[in-house]
Design an enzyme around this catalytic site. Structure first.
Site, PDB file in Angstrom:
ATOM      1  N   LYS A 186      18.658 -33.485  11.146  1.00  0.00           N
ATOM      2  CA  LYS A 186      20.006 -33.407  11.719  1.00  0.00           C
ATOM      3  C   LYS A 186      20.184 -32.128  12.559  1.00  0.00           C
ATOM      4  CE  LYS A 186      21.623 -37.312  10.085  1.00  0.00           C
ATOM      5  NZ  LYS A 186      20.712 -37.944   9.141  1.00  0.00           N
TER       6      LYS A 186
HETATM    7  C1  LIG Z   1      21.361 -38.978   7.993  1.00  0.00           C
HETATM    8  C2  LIG Z   1      22.492 -39.906   7.867  1.00  0.00           C
HETATM    9  C3  LIG Z   1      23.162 -40.112   6.653  1.00  0.00           C
HETATM   10  C4  LIG Z   1      22.657 -39.610   5.340  1.00  0.00           C
HETATM   11  O1  LIG Z   1      22.431 -38.271   5.246  1.00  0.00           O
HETATM   12  P1  LIG Z   1      21.350 -37.675   4.194  1.00  0.00           P
HETATM   13  O2  LIG Z   1      21.675 -36.228   4.212  1.00  0.00           O
HETATM   14  O3  LIG Z   1      19.995 -37.983   4.759  1.00  0.00           O
HETATM   15  O4  LIG Z   1      21.596 -38.308   2.894  1.00  0.00           O
HETATM   16  C5  LIG Z   1      24.307 -40.894   6.641  1.00  0.00           C
HETATM   17  N1  LIG Z   1      24.743 -41.483   7.765  1.00  0.00           N
HETATM   18  C6  LIG Z   1      24.104 -41.358   8.941  1.00  0.00           C
HETATM   19  C7  LIG Z   1      24.657 -42.029  10.145  1.00  0.00           C
HETATM   20  C8  LIG Z   1      22.947 -40.585   9.034  1.00  0.00           C
HETATM   21  O5  LIG Z   1      22.294 -40.487  10.201  1.00  0.00           O
END
Ligand SMILES: *Cc1c(COP(=O)(O)O)cnc(C)c1O
Length: 400
Positions: A186
Protein backbone atom coordinates in the site's frame (compact mmCIF):
# COMPACT_ATOMS: atom_id res chain seq x y z
CA UNK A 1 3.20 2.77 -5.24
CA UNK A 2 4.41 1.11 -2.01
CA UNK A 3 5.87 3.18 0.79
CA UNK A 4 8.70 0.69 1.36
CA UNK A 5 10.41 2.24 -1.66
CA UNK A 6 11.24 5.21 0.58
CA UNK A 7 12.12 3.45 3.85
CA UNK A 8 15.07 5.25 5.41
CA UNK A 9 16.62 6.77 8.50
CA UNK A 10 13.26 8.21 9.62
CA UNK A 11 11.70 4.75 10.05
CA UNK A 12 14.85 3.50 11.80
CA UNK A 13 14.81 6.36 14.28
CA UNK A 14 11.15 5.83 15.13
CA UNK A 15 11.74 2.11 15.69
CA UNK A 16 14.75 2.78 17.91
CA UNK A 17 12.59 5.04 20.10
CA UNK A 18 10.42 2.00 20.80
CA UNK A 19 13.23 -0.51 21.24
CA UNK A 20 15.03 1.76 23.67
CA UNK A 21 12.02 1.66 26.02
CA UNK A 22 11.39 -2.05 25.46
CA UNK A 23 7.62 -1.49 25.45
CA UNK A 24 6.00 -3.01 22.37
CA UNK A 25 2.45 -2.82 23.74
CA UNK A 26 0.37 0.25 22.94
CA UNK A 27 -1.22 0.40 26.40
CA UNK A 28 0.11 0.25 29.95
CA UNK A 29 3.74 0.20 31.24
CA UNK A 30 3.53 3.85 32.34
CA UNK A 31 7.05 4.07 33.77
CA UNK A 32 9.03 1.94 31.36
CA UNK A 33 7.63 3.61 28.26
CA UNK A 34 9.04 7.04 29.13
CA UNK A 35 6.20 8.86 27.45
CA UNK A 36 6.55 6.97 24.14
CA UNK A 37 3.11 6.19 22.67
CA UNK A 38 3.74 5.52 18.98
CA UNK A 39 0.39 3.93 18.06
CA UNK A 40 -1.56 6.62 19.88
CA UNK A 41 0.50 9.39 18.25
CA UNK A 42 0.13 7.73 14.84
CA UNK A 43 -3.66 7.69 15.32
CA UNK A 44 -3.71 11.35 16.29
CA UNK A 45 -1.58 12.39 13.34
CA UNK A 46 -3.45 10.18 10.88
CA UNK A 47 -6.78 11.69 11.96
CA UNK A 48 -5.35 15.20 11.69
CA UNK A 49 -3.86 14.50 8.25
CA UNK A 50 -7.24 13.28 6.97
CA UNK A 51 -9.20 16.07 8.64
CA UNK A 52 -11.10 13.51 10.74
CA UNK A 53 -12.04 13.73 14.40
CA UNK A 54 -10.77 10.27 15.42
CA UNK A 55 -8.62 7.42 14.15
CA UNK A 56 -8.37 3.85 15.38
CA UNK A 57 -5.32 1.76 14.52
CA UNK A 58 -5.81 -1.98 14.01
CA UNK A 59 -3.83 -4.99 12.76
CA UNK A 60 -4.77 -4.84 9.07
CA UNK A 61 -7.01 -3.24 6.46
CA UNK A 62 -9.18 -6.36 6.66
CA UNK A 63 -9.47 -5.96 10.44
CA UNK A 64 -10.32 -2.28 9.90
CA UNK A 65 -13.29 -3.31 7.73
CA UNK A 66 -14.44 -5.85 10.32
CA UNK A 67 -14.07 -3.46 13.25
CA UNK A 68 -15.87 -0.71 11.31
CA UNK A 69 -18.77 -2.97 10.33
CA UNK A 70 -19.03 -4.34 13.87
CA UNK A 71 -19.13 -0.84 15.36
CA UNK A 72 -21.88 0.04 12.88
CA UNK A 73 -23.87 -2.86 14.31
CA UNK A 74 -23.85 -4.98 11.14
CA UNK A 75 -24.43 -8.71 11.71
CA UNK A 76 -26.41 -11.83 10.72
CA UNK A 77 -29.55 -11.13 8.68
CA UNK A 78 -28.03 -8.01 7.16
CA UNK A 79 -26.85 -7.30 3.63
CA UNK A 80 -23.91 -5.04 2.78
CA UNK A 81 -23.43 -3.70 -0.73
CA UNK A 82 -19.95 -3.36 -2.19
CA UNK A 83 -18.54 -3.41 -5.71
CA UNK A 84 -17.50 -6.43 -7.81
CA UNK A 85 -14.08 -4.91 -8.44
CA UNK A 86 -12.19 -4.82 -5.13
CA UNK A 87 -9.77 -6.93 -3.12
CA UNK A 88 -11.34 -10.06 -1.53
CA UNK A 89 -10.85 -8.54 1.95
CA UNK A 90 -13.83 -6.23 1.47
CA UNK A 91 -16.34 -9.06 1.23
CA UNK A 92 -14.44 -11.40 3.56
CA UNK A 93 -15.06 -8.84 6.31
CA UNK A 94 -18.77 -8.66 5.43
CA UNK A 95 -19.09 -12.44 5.76
CA UNK A 96 -17.02 -12.40 8.92
CA UNK A 97 -19.52 -10.23 10.78
CA UNK A 98 -22.26 -12.64 9.66
CA UNK A 99 -23.75 -10.44 6.93
CA UNK A 100 -24.14 -11.22 3.22
CA UNK A 101 -22.22 -9.25 0.57
CA UNK A 102 -24.20 -7.97 -2.41
CA UNK A 103 -22.17 -6.79 -5.40
CA UNK A 104 -22.78 -3.70 -7.50
CA UNK A 105 -21.51 -2.79 -10.93
CA UNK A 106 -18.66 -0.36 -11.43
CA UNK A 107 -18.75 2.64 -13.78
CA UNK A 108 -16.10 4.58 -15.71
CA UNK A 109 -14.43 5.58 -12.41
CA UNK A 110 -13.74 1.80 -12.01
CA UNK A 111 -15.61 2.13 -8.71
CA UNK A 112 -19.17 1.67 -7.47
CA UNK A 113 -21.87 2.71 -9.95
CA UNK A 114 -24.38 4.78 -7.90
CA UNK A 115 -27.30 3.93 -10.22
CA UNK A 116 -26.71 0.19 -9.80
CA UNK A 117 -26.17 0.64 -6.05
CA UNK A 118 -29.63 2.16 -5.73
CA UNK A 119 -31.19 -0.83 -7.54
CA UNK A 120 -29.56 -3.26 -5.09
CA UNK A 121 -30.72 -1.63 -1.86
CA UNK A 122 -33.27 -3.73 0.04
CA UNK A 123 -34.82 -3.52 3.51
CA UNK A 124 -31.91 -5.74 4.65
CA UNK A 125 -29.14 -3.37 3.48
CA UNK A 126 -27.39 -2.18 6.63
CA UNK A 127 -24.16 -0.71 5.20
CA UNK A 128 -22.69 0.36 1.86
CA UNK A 129 -18.96 -0.06 1.16
CA UNK A 130 -17.73 1.86 -1.87
CA UNK A 131 -14.06 1.10 -2.53
CA UNK A 132 -11.75 3.83 -3.80
CA UNK A 133 -9.77 1.45 -5.98
CA UNK A 134 -6.31 2.29 -7.25
CA UNK A 135 -5.91 5.66 -5.59
CA UNK A 136 -8.89 7.49 -7.05
CA UNK A 137 -12.43 8.23 -5.88
CA UNK A 138 -15.72 6.51 -6.37
CA UNK A 139 -18.68 8.86 -7.00
CA UNK A 140 -18.78 9.19 -3.23
CA UNK A 141 -21.04 12.27 -3.06
CA UNK A 142 -23.74 10.57 -5.16
CA UNK A 143 -23.33 7.34 -3.19
CA UNK A 144 -23.58 9.20 0.12
CA UNK A 145 -26.72 11.04 -1.06
CA UNK A 146 -28.40 7.75 -2.00
CA UNK A 147 -27.35 6.14 1.28
CA UNK A 148 -28.62 9.12 3.28
CA UNK A 149 -31.99 8.94 1.51
CA UNK A 150 -32.29 5.32 2.65
CA UNK A 151 -30.78 5.94 6.10
CA UNK A 152 -27.90 3.50 5.48
CA UNK A 153 -24.35 4.20 6.75
CA UNK A 154 -21.45 4.37 4.27
CA UNK A 155 -18.11 2.78 5.16
CA UNK A 156 -15.45 3.80 2.62
CA UNK A 157 -12.82 1.16 1.87
CA UNK A 158 -9.91 3.53 1.35
CA UNK A 159 -7.25 0.79 1.57
CA UNK A 160 -5.80 1.78 -1.79
CA UNK A 161 -6.27 5.54 -1.57
CA UNK A 162 -4.32 6.97 1.37
CA UNK A 163 -3.44 10.56 0.52
CA UNK A 164 -6.15 10.88 -2.14
CA UNK A 165 -8.73 13.66 -2.06
CA UNK A 166 -11.92 14.75 -3.78
CA UNK A 167 -12.47 18.50 -3.95
CA UNK A 168 -9.78 18.97 -1.30
CA UNK A 169 -11.42 16.56 1.14
CA UNK A 170 -9.68 13.27 2.02
CA UNK A 171 -11.20 10.04 0.76
CA UNK A 172 -12.36 8.04 3.76
CA UNK A 173 -13.82 11.14 5.43
CA UNK A 174 -17.10 11.30 3.46
CA UNK A 175 -18.88 8.33 5.03
CA UNK A 176 -19.61 7.34 8.63
CA UNK A 177 -16.11 5.90 8.69
CA UNK A 178 -13.26 5.13 6.31
CA UNK A 179 -10.80 2.24 6.49
CA UNK A 180 -7.16 2.12 5.36
CA UNK A 181 -4.62 -0.66 4.87
CA UNK A 182 -0.94 -0.40 5.70
CA UNK A 183 0.03 -3.76 4.18
CA UNK A 184 3.31 -4.22 2.27
CA UNK A 185 2.02 -3.02 -1.12
CA UNK A 186 0.00 0.00 0.00
CA UNK A 187 0.95 3.67 -0.47
CA UNK A 188 2.22 3.87 3.09
CA UNK A 189 3.04 0.66 4.92
CA UNK A 190 3.79 -0.71 8.37
CA UNK A 191 4.22 -4.29 7.11
CA UNK A 192 0.79 -5.18 8.49
CA UNK A 193 -1.67 -2.67 9.82
CA UNK A 194 -4.88 -0.76 9.30
CA UNK A 195 -6.59 2.45 10.32
CA UNK A 196 -10.19 3.60 10.62
CA UNK A 197 -11.19 7.27 10.63
CA UNK A 198 -14.47 8.79 11.76
CA UNK A 199 -15.95 12.04 13.05
CA UNK A 200 -18.36 10.18 15.30
CA UNK A 201 -16.99 9.94 18.83
CA UNK A 202 -19.46 7.29 19.95
CA UNK A 203 -18.61 5.13 16.93
CA UNK A 204 -14.89 5.56 17.58
CA UNK A 205 -15.35 4.47 21.22
CA UNK A 206 -17.08 1.30 20.05
CA UNK A 207 -14.19 0.57 17.69
CA UNK A 208 -11.61 1.29 20.35
CA UNK A 209 -13.29 -1.02 22.87
CA UNK A 210 -14.19 -3.79 20.42
CA UNK A 211 -10.66 -3.98 19.00
CA UNK A 212 -9.28 -4.52 22.55
CA UNK A 213 -11.46 -7.30 24.06
CA UNK A 214 -14.09 -4.81 25.20
CA UNK A 215 -11.79 -2.86 27.58
CA UNK A 216 -13.62 0.41 28.11
CA UNK A 217 -10.34 2.35 28.31
CA UNK A 218 -11.56 4.47 31.20
CA UNK A 219 -8.64 5.14 33.50
CA UNK A 220 -9.24 3.70 36.94
CA UNK A 221 -7.14 3.21 40.05
CA UNK A 222 -6.90 -0.53 39.40
CA UNK A 223 -5.09 0.01 36.11
CA UNK A 224 -5.61 -2.08 33.00
CA UNK A 225 -7.82 -5.05 33.72
CA UNK A 226 -9.81 -3.12 36.27
CA UNK A 227 -12.00 -1.40 33.68
CA UNK A 228 -15.53 -2.38 32.87
CA UNK A 229 -16.86 -3.92 29.66
CA UNK A 230 -19.98 -2.91 27.77
CA UNK A 231 -19.90 -5.65 25.12
CA UNK A 232 -17.77 -8.55 23.90
CA UNK A 233 -14.76 -7.74 21.76
CA UNK A 234 -11.72 -9.22 20.10
CA UNK A 235 -8.02 -8.45 19.67
CA UNK A 236 -7.08 -6.33 16.69
CA UNK A 237 -4.44 -4.22 18.46
CA UNK A 238 -1.57 -2.62 16.55
CA UNK A 239 1.85 -2.84 18.18
CA UNK A 240 4.24 0.01 18.89
CA UNK A 241 6.75 -0.96 16.19
CA UNK A 242 4.03 -0.61 13.56
CA UNK A 243 2.92 2.70 15.02
CA UNK A 244 6.52 3.91 14.87
CA UNK A 245 6.95 2.99 11.20
CA UNK A 246 3.53 4.46 10.46
CA UNK A 247 4.56 7.85 11.87
CA UNK A 248 7.60 8.00 9.61
CA UNK A 249 5.61 6.84 6.60
CA UNK A 250 2.73 9.28 7.19
CA UNK A 251 5.20 12.16 7.21
CA UNK A 252 6.28 11.05 3.72
CA UNK A 253 2.82 10.56 2.26
CA UNK A 254 2.41 13.92 0.51
CA UNK A 255 5.90 13.56 -0.95
CA UNK A 256 5.07 10.04 -2.17
CA UNK A 257 1.90 11.29 -3.86
CA UNK A 258 3.78 14.18 -5.50
CA UNK A 259 6.43 11.80 -6.89
CA UNK A 260 3.77 9.40 -8.15
CA UNK A 261 1.89 12.22 -9.86
CA UNK A 262 4.99 13.17 -11.80
CA UNK A 263 5.67 9.56 -12.77
CA UNK A 264 2.06 8.91 -13.66
CA UNK A 265 2.02 11.93 -15.98
CA UNK A 266 5.14 10.61 -17.74
CA UNK A 267 3.61 7.13 -18.13
CA UNK A 268 0.31 8.57 -19.32
CA UNK A 269 1.99 10.61 -22.02
CA UNK A 270 3.67 7.47 -23.34
CA UNK A 271 0.53 5.29 -23.18
CA UNK A 272 -1.49 7.98 -24.97
CA UNK A 273 0.45 6.96 -28.09
CA UNK A 274 -1.58 3.73 -28.43
CA UNK A 275 -4.30 4.29 -31.06
CA UNK A 276 -7.82 4.16 -29.61
CA UNK A 277 -6.66 4.26 -25.99
CA UNK A 278 -8.77 6.09 -23.39
CA UNK A 279 -8.21 6.58 -19.67
CA UNK A 280 -10.11 5.89 -16.49
CA UNK A 281 -12.38 8.74 -15.41
CA UNK A 282 -10.56 10.38 -12.49
CA UNK A 283 -13.11 12.66 -10.80
CA UNK A 284 -10.44 14.94 -9.34
CA UNK A 285 -7.06 14.86 -11.12
CA UNK A 286 -5.55 17.10 -8.48
CA UNK A 287 -6.69 14.83 -5.68
CA UNK A 288 -5.52 11.61 -7.38
CA UNK A 289 -2.93 9.75 -5.28
CA UNK A 290 -1.60 8.54 -8.65
CA UNK A 291 -0.78 5.03 -7.47
CA UNK A 292 -2.02 3.47 -10.72
CA UNK A 293 -2.53 4.38 -14.35
CA UNK A 294 -5.58 2.61 -15.81
CA UNK A 295 -6.08 2.74 -19.57
CA UNK A 296 -8.77 1.22 -21.75
CA UNK A 297 -8.71 -0.22 -25.25
CA UNK A 298 -11.80 -0.24 -27.51
CA UNK A 299 -12.39 -3.96 -26.90
CA UNK A 300 -11.19 -6.88 -24.79
CA UNK A 301 -9.34 -8.68 -27.59
CA UNK A 302 -7.40 -5.50 -28.34
CA UNK A 303 -6.49 -5.05 -24.67
CA UNK A 304 -5.11 -8.60 -24.57
CA UNK A 305 -3.12 -8.14 -27.77
CA UNK A 306 -1.68 -4.83 -26.58
CA UNK A 307 -0.69 -6.38 -23.26
CA UNK A 308 0.93 -9.32 -25.04
CA UNK A 309 3.10 -6.88 -27.01
CA UNK A 310 3.93 -4.94 -23.83
CA UNK A 311 4.87 -8.16 -22.05
CA UNK A 312 7.17 -9.26 -24.85
CA UNK A 313 9.06 -6.02 -24.37
CA UNK A 314 9.30 -6.43 -20.58
CA UNK A 315 6.58 -3.91 -19.70
CA UNK A 316 3.37 -5.92 -19.24
CA UNK A 317 0.42 -4.27 -17.52
CA UNK A 318 -1.96 -5.76 -14.95
CA UNK A 319 -5.02 -7.24 -16.70
CA UNK A 320 -7.64 -7.38 -13.94
CA UNK A 321 -10.02 -9.44 -16.11
CA UNK A 322 -7.71 -12.38 -15.42
CA UNK A 323 -6.77 -11.42 -11.85
CA UNK A 324 -8.13 -13.85 -9.29
CA UNK A 325 -7.93 -11.51 -6.28
CA UNK A 326 -9.78 -8.37 -7.38
CA UNK A 327 -12.60 -9.28 -9.75
CA UNK A 328 -15.93 -10.97 -9.01
CA UNK A 329 -16.12 -13.59 -11.83
CA UNK A 330 -12.65 -14.80 -10.83
CA UNK A 331 -13.43 -15.43 -7.14
CA UNK A 332 -13.89 -19.18 -7.58
CA UNK A 333 -14.17 -19.90 -3.85
CA UNK A 334 -16.93 -17.31 -3.46
CA UNK A 335 -18.80 -18.58 -6.53
CA UNK A 336 -18.47 -22.21 -5.35
CA UNK A 337 -19.34 -21.37 -1.74
CA UNK A 338 -16.13 -22.94 -0.41
CA UNK A 339 -15.68 -22.72 3.35
CA UNK A 340 -14.06 -24.66 6.19
CA UNK A 341 -17.21 -24.69 8.33
CA UNK A 342 -18.94 -28.11 8.59
CA UNK A 343 -22.30 -26.42 8.23
CA UNK A 344 -21.31 -24.61 5.04
CA UNK A 345 -21.64 -21.22 6.78
CA UNK A 346 -21.64 -18.47 5.56
CA UNK A 347 -22.99 -19.84 2.27
CA UNK A 348 -25.46 -22.21 3.94
CA UNK A 349 -27.74 -21.96 6.97
CA UNK A 350 -27.30 -24.23 10.00
CA UNK A 351 -29.83 -26.63 8.46
CA UNK A 352 -27.72 -26.73 5.25
CA UNK A 353 -30.22 -24.72 3.21
CA UNK A 354 -28.40 -22.45 0.78
CA UNK A 355 -28.19 -18.92 2.20
CA UNK A 356 -26.75 -17.18 -0.83
CA UNK A 357 -25.73 -18.10 -4.39
CA UNK A 358 -23.32 -16.07 -6.51
CA UNK A 359 -23.81 -16.16 -10.28
CA UNK A 360 -20.67 -15.20 -12.26
CA UNK A 361 -22.77 -13.52 -14.95
CA UNK A 362 -24.55 -10.90 -12.84
CA UNK A 363 -22.20 -7.97 -13.44
CA UNK A 364 -22.16 -7.50 -17.24
CA UNK A 365 -21.47 -3.76 -17.12
CA UNK A 366 -18.38 -4.34 -14.96
CA UNK A 367 -17.18 -7.07 -17.33
CA UNK A 368 -17.57 -4.71 -20.31
CA UNK A 369 -15.20 -2.27 -18.59
CA UNK A 370 -12.71 -4.61 -16.90
CA UNK A 371 -12.23 -6.72 -20.06
CA UNK A 372 -10.88 -3.61 -21.83
CA UNK A 373 -8.78 -2.23 -18.98
CA UNK A 374 -5.01 -2.45 -18.52
CA UNK A 375 -3.23 -1.03 -15.46
CA UNK A 376 0.29 0.11 -14.69
CA UNK A 377 1.36 0.49 -11.07
CA UNK A 378 3.02 3.85 -10.64
CA UNK A 379 6.26 3.57 -8.66
CA UNK A 380 7.57 6.31 -6.39
CA UNK A 381 10.96 5.92 -8.02
CA UNK A 382 10.94 5.56 -11.78
CA UNK A 383 14.30 5.46 -13.55
CA UNK A 384 14.95 6.94 -17.00
CA UNK A 385 15.97 3.45 -18.06
CA UNK A 386 12.65 1.90 -17.08
CA UNK A 387 10.74 4.74 -18.67
CA UNK A 388 12.64 4.15 -21.90
CA UNK A 389 11.84 0.43 -21.78
CA UNK A 390 8.13 1.16 -21.29
CA UNK A 391 8.28 3.72 -24.07
CA UNK A 392 9.74 1.16 -26.48
CA UNK A 393 7.20 -1.47 -25.43
CA UNK A 394 4.33 0.96 -25.99
CA UNK A 395 5.70 1.92 -29.39
CA UNK A 396 5.59 -1.75 -30.37
CA UNK A 397 2.10 -2.20 -28.92
CA UNK A 398 0.91 0.90 -30.77
CA UNK A 399 1.78 -0.76 -34.05
CA UNK A 400 -0.48 -3.80 -33.67
C1 LIG B 1 -5.31 -4.24 0.73
C2 LIG B 1 -6.77 -4.10 0.74
C3 LIG B 1 -7.56 -4.48 1.84
C4 LIG B 1 -7.03 -5.27 2.99
O1 LIG B 1 -5.96 -4.75 3.65
P1 LIG B 1 -4.93 -5.71 4.45
O2 LIG B 1 -4.16 -4.72 5.25
O3 LIG B 1 -4.10 -6.40 3.41
O4 LIG B 1 -5.71 -6.63 5.28
C5 LIG B 1 -8.91 -4.19 1.83
N1 LIG B 1 -9.48 -3.60 0.76
C6 LIG B 1 -8.77 -3.26 -0.33
C7 LIG B 1 -9.46 -2.59 -1.46
C8 LIG B 1 -7.40 -3.52 -0.40
O5 LIG B 1 -6.71 -3.22 -1.50
Amino acid sequence: MPGFEVFGEEEKKEIMDVLSTGVLFRYEFPEQRQGVFKVRTFEEQFAKYCGAGYAQAVTSGTAALKVGLTALGVGPGDEVITQGFTFVATWEAIFDVGAVPVFSEIDDTLNMDPADLEKKITSKTKAIIPVHMMGAPARIKEIKAIADRHGIPVLEDTAQAAGARLGGRHLGSFGKCGTFSLDPVKTITTGEGGMIITDDEALWRKMSEYHDHGHDHVQNPGGRGGEGRSFIGFNFRMMELQGAIGLAQLAKLDGIVAAQKKNKAALKEIVAGIPGVTFRNILDEQGDSATFLAFLLPEGAKAKAVNQALKEKGAGAVYFAENTWHYYPKWEHLLAGSTLAHSGWPFKHEDKRRRVVYDPQVLPASAAIIDRTLVYQVPIKLSEERLKQISEAVAKAAGI
